[in-house]
Enzyme design. Structure first.
Site, PDB file in Angstrom:
ATOM      1  N   LYS A 119      -1.526  10.045   1.470  1.00 37.79           N
ATOM      2  CA  LYS A 119      -2.400  11.206   1.709  1.00 37.79           C
ATOM      3  C   LYS A 119      -2.430  11.640   3.175  1.00 37.79           C
ATOM      4  O   LYS A 119      -2.923  12.718   3.488  1.00 37.79           O
ATOM      5  CB  LYS A 119      -3.821  10.952   1.201  1.00 37.79           C
ATOM      6  N   GLU A 146       0.833  15.094  -5.729  1.00 38.38           N
ATOM      7  CA  GLU A 146      -0.145  14.901  -6.806  1.00 38.38           C
ATOM      8  C   GLU A 146      -0.819  13.542  -6.775  1.00 38.38           C
ATOM      9  O   GLU A 146      -1.989  13.405  -7.129  1.00 38.38           O
ATOM     10  CB  GLU A 146       0.540  15.114  -8.161  1.00 38.38           C
ATOM     11  N   GLY A 198      -3.949  -4.670  -6.427  1.00 37.93           N
ATOM     12  CA  GLY A 198      -3.017  -3.678  -5.858  1.00 37.93           C
ATOM     13  C   GLY A 198      -3.603  -2.305  -5.628  1.00 37.93           C
ATOM     14  O   GLY A 198      -2.876  -1.387  -5.258  1.00 37.93           O
ATOM     15  N   GLU A 227      -6.609  -0.583  -0.211  1.00 36.58           N
ATOM     16  CA  GLU A 227      -5.733  -0.390   0.933  1.00 36.58           C
ATOM     17  C   GLU A 227      -5.511  -1.752   1.600  1.00 36.58           C
ATOM     18  O   GLU A 227      -6.382  -2.635   1.511  1.00 36.58           O
ATOM     19  CB  GLU A 227      -6.368   0.584   1.938  1.00 36.58           C
ATOM     20  N   ASP A 247     -10.986   6.175   3.284  1.00 44.30           N
ATOM     21  CA  ASP A 247     -10.084   6.607   2.209  1.00 44.30           C
ATOM     22  C   ASP A 247     -10.661   7.821   1.478  1.00 44.30           C
ATOM     23  O   ASP A 247      -9.967   8.815   1.245  1.00 44.30           O
ATOM     24  CB  ASP A 247      -9.859   5.440   1.232  1.00 44.30           C
ATOM     25  N   LYS A 285      -9.185  11.656   1.357  1.00 46.28           N
ATOM     26  CA  LYS A 285      -8.923  12.363   0.086  1.00 46.28           C
ATOM     27  C   LYS A 285      -9.709  13.677   0.023  1.00 46.28           C
ATOM     28  O   LYS A 285      -9.197  14.702  -0.442  1.00 46.28           O
ATOM     29  CB  LYS A 285      -9.300  11.463  -1.100  1.00 46.28           C
TER      30      LYS A 285
HETATM   31  N1  LIG Z   1      -1.500   1.544  -4.692  1.00 49.03           N
HETATM   32  C1  LIG Z   1      -2.111   2.580  -5.253  1.00 49.03           C
HETATM   33  O1  LIG Z   1      -2.782   2.456  -6.291  1.00 49.03           O
HETATM   34  C2  LIG Z   1      -1.987   3.965  -4.647  1.00 49.03           C
HETATM   35  C3  LIG Z   1      -2.513   5.072  -5.339  1.00 49.03           C
HETATM   36  C4  LIG Z   1      -2.348   6.362  -4.804  1.00 49.03           C
HETATM   37  C5  LIG Z   1      -1.706   6.499  -3.569  1.00 49.03           C
HETATM   38  N2  LIG Z   1      -1.254   5.398  -2.898  1.00 49.03           N
HETATM   39  C6  LIG Z   1      -0.604   5.585  -1.604  1.00 49.03           C
HETATM   40  O2  LIG Z   1       0.804   5.322  -1.757  1.00 49.03           O
HETATM   41  C7  LIG Z   1       1.310   4.746  -0.547  1.00 49.03           C
HETATM   42  C8  LIG Z   1       1.999   3.427  -0.886  1.00 49.03           C
HETATM   43  O3  LIG Z   1       1.041   2.537  -1.434  1.00 49.03           O
HETATM   44  P1  LIG Z   1       1.470   1.069  -1.896  1.00 49.03           P
HETATM   45  O4  LIG Z   1       0.315   0.533  -2.635  1.00 49.03           O
HETATM   46  O5  LIG Z   1       2.823   1.099  -2.528  1.00 49.03           O
HETATM   47  O6  LIG Z   1       1.598   0.340  -0.460  1.00 49.03           O
HETATM   48  P2  LIG Z   1       2.309  -1.048  -0.168  1.00 49.03           P
HETATM   49  O7  LIG Z   1       2.379  -1.868  -1.408  1.00 49.03           O
HETATM   50  O8  LIG Z   1       1.646  -1.595   1.050  1.00 49.03           O
HETATM   51  O9  LIG Z   1       3.828  -0.644   0.193  1.00 49.03           O
HETATM   52  C9  LIG Z   1       4.151   0.117   1.315  1.00 49.03           C
HETATM   53  C10 LIG Z   1       5.649   0.124   1.503  1.00 49.03           C
HETATM   54  O10 LIG Z   1       5.940   0.880   2.670  1.00 49.03           O
HETATM   55  C11 LIG Z   1       6.763   0.082   3.539  1.00 49.03           C
HETATM   56  N3  LIG Z   1       6.521   0.538   4.910  1.00 49.03           N
HETATM   57  C12 LIG Z   1       5.519   0.216   5.758  1.00 49.03           C
HETATM   58  N4  LIG Z   1       5.655   0.907   6.906  1.00 49.03           N
HETATM   59  C13 LIG Z   1       6.778   1.654   6.769  1.00 49.03           C
HETATM   60  C14 LIG Z   1       7.447   2.576   7.595  1.00 49.03           C
HETATM   61  N5  LIG Z   1       6.994   2.866   8.810  1.00 49.03           N
HETATM   62  N6  LIG Z   1       8.598   3.168   7.116  1.00 49.03           N
HETATM   63  C15 LIG Z   1       9.079   2.874   5.893  1.00 49.03           C
HETATM   64  N7  LIG Z   1       8.468   2.010   5.058  1.00 49.03           N
HETATM   65  C16 LIG Z   1       7.339   1.431   5.499  1.00 49.03           C
HETATM   66  C17 LIG Z   1       6.362  -1.333   3.259  1.00 49.03           C
HETATM   67  O11 LIG Z   1       7.380  -2.194   3.738  1.00 49.03           O
HETATM   68  P3  LIG Z   1       7.413  -3.774   3.386  1.00 49.03           P
HETATM   69  O12 LIG Z   1       7.923  -3.830   1.987  1.00 49.03           O
HETATM   70  O13 LIG Z   1       8.356  -4.327   4.360  1.00 49.03           O
HETATM   71  O14 LIG Z   1       6.013  -4.249   3.558  1.00 49.03           O
HETATM   72  C18 LIG Z   1       6.257  -1.262   1.738  1.00 49.03           C
HETATM   73  O15 LIG Z   1       7.526  -1.320   1.148  1.00 49.03           O
HETATM   74  C19 LIG Z   1       0.126   4.598   0.412  1.00 49.03           C
HETATM   75  O16 LIG Z   1       0.096   5.686   1.306  1.00 49.03           O
HETATM   76  C20 LIG Z   1      -1.084   4.634  -0.524  1.00 49.03           C
HETATM   77  O17 LIG Z   1      -2.244   5.116   0.108  1.00 49.03           O
HETATM   78  C21 LIG Z   1      -1.356   4.145  -3.416  1.00 49.03           C
END
Ligand SMILES: NC(=O)c1ccc[n+]([C@@H]2O[C@H](COP(=O)([O-])OP(=O)(O)OC[C@H]3O[C@@H](n4cnc5c(N)ncnc54)[C@H](OP(=O)(O)O)[C@@H]3O)[C@@H](O)[C@H]2O)c1
Length: 340
Positions: free
Chosen positions: A128, A152, A209, A212, A223, A227
């Site tokens: 976001k 989205e 999961g 944050e 957060d 949003k």
């Molecule tokens: N989880 C949810 O339910 C959810 C829902 C809606 C939106 N989101 C949003 O979606 C995004 C991802 O969430 P997530 O839960 O997948 O987070 P996550 O599990 O912490 O994964 C983040 C990924 O990004 C990588 N990363 C960190 N810094 C980076 C950079 N500078 N350049 C490239 N890659 C980088 C991390 O690398 P490593 O693998 O090396 O750690 C990891 O692979 C976030 O912005 C979150 O707010 C999440």
């Protein structure tokens, strides 16, 4: 068969779930003459993978990162290599799935999105940050480049909200919204009421999961404020930044506060509210039992939009998981595929 080539920035919870969804819908896509090829994946700590022929998603998901196919180029995670991937990969769409960085006001994700659009690629962001701090700038850039900037999954985990306003409610103005937008605080409030302590409840949310990585982003209302800013800017034509949201978190609430109100048939929730002209605010609110927002417990979210032609419209999202977030990204990809 038409191929659309994707670059994944981030391969964490969301990136991996999206990869699983692309595999699960491979045949469905093929029936429609469409194939999504992931030609690059970049992480923060595990390096970067690229293959112009398409990476093997199954191997990415299930094997350690080292013994991938020989075609795969393995590199470090240096920002310049990531930049080269974004700018130079033969790709149609860059999917931004790196963590939200409030301390960096949405960077480096904003830079990733700008770089991708300038290189003629569409951008889909689950993050976001780019929407909250740079919506106008990125949307203008996308229009100038004839590309799309879609997001989205940035609010309510893929619930059709932005596409609802953009397509289904065409010609109808969104005048305001009020909702429960942060899953973690809602879950934590419920667990406090059940006797769990704050640290334990946050740990449960992290293990599942949906919290944050830095829990203060949830507990202090950041957060939800981020949003709310996305909604204000993208749906109501505002030009807010999250720092302008009047923000109060849930740290000062005690289990006794929650119990006292529960005995009176009321609930305390972290409520986010904004209109097209008034102040934007996030904070704990005591809700009566007949308030729709009081019914969102656990990981459920709810939003009520105030519109000029359709009155009040509410969307209730029942206990979403990563699947909904991945689906929101997938639908953005399909929307781009439909127009290309
Ligand atoms: N989880 C949810 O339910 C959810 C829902 C809606 C939106 N989101 C949003 O979606 C995004 C991802 O969430 P997530 O839960 O997948 O987070 P996550 O599990 O912490 O994964 C983040 C990924 O990004 C990588 N990363 C960190 N810094 C980076 C950079 N500078 N350049 C490239 N890659 C980088 C991390 O690398 P490593 O693998 O090396 O750690 C990891 O692979 C976030 O912005 C979150 O707010 C999440």
């Amino acid at each position: 068969m038409r191929s659309l080539r994707l670059v994944f920035l981030g391969f964490g919870h969301v990136g991996r779930e999206l990869a699983r969804l692309l595999l699960a819908r491979e045949a469905w896509l093929a029936e429609r003459g469409l194939r999504f090829l992931v030609v690059g994946v970049s992480t923060g700590s595990r390096g970067l993978r690229a293959d112009p022929e398409g990476l093997d998603l199954d191997a990415l998901l299930n094997q350690p990162w080292s013994p991938l196919r020989p075609l795969t180029r393995v590199a470090g995670a240096a920002p310049e290599e990531r930049a080269a991937l974004i700018a130079n990969a033969e790709a149609d769409i860059v999917v931004e799935m790196t963590p939200l960085r409030v301390d960096l006001r949405g960077e480096p994700a904003i830079g990733h999105a700008r770089m991708a659009l300038e290189a003629g690629k569409h951008v889909v962001s689950a993050n976001k940050g780019p929407v909250a701090w740079a919506y106008r700038q990125l949307d203008d850039l996308a229009r100038r480049e004839g590309r799309r900037f879609l997001f989205e999954s940035a609010v309510m985990d893929g619930t059709p909200l932005f596409s609802l306003a953009r397509r289904t409610l065409a010609g109808c103005r969104v005048l305001g919204c009020r909702g429960i937008l942060n899953t973690t605080t809602n879950y934590v409030l419920g667990r406090l009421l059940e006797g769990q302590d704050l640290e334990g409840a946050v740990r449960e949310a992290q293990e599942a999961g949906f919290a944050e990585a830095d829990p203060s982003l949830d507990l202090d209302g950041w957060d939800a404020a981020v949003k709310l800013t996305c909604l204000a800017n993208a749906l109501m034509g505002r030009n807010l930044v999250p720092e302008e949201v009047l923000r109060q978190g849930i740290r000062d609430l005690s289990p006794e506060d929650l119990l006292r109100e529960a005995k009176r048939g009321r609930a305390i929730r972290l409520v986010a509210e904004v209109s097209s002209s008034g102040p934007a605010q996030v904070g704990p609110v005591i809700l009566s039992a007949d308030d729709l927002l009081a019914r969102a417990s656990g990981t459920s979210s709810v939003i009520t939009l105030t519109t000029d032609l359709m009155g009040l419209l509410s969307i209730f999202e029942h206990s979403p998981g990563l699947g909904q977030t991945a689906y929101g990204v997938f639908r953005d990809l399909l929307e781009i595929a439909d127009q290309d």
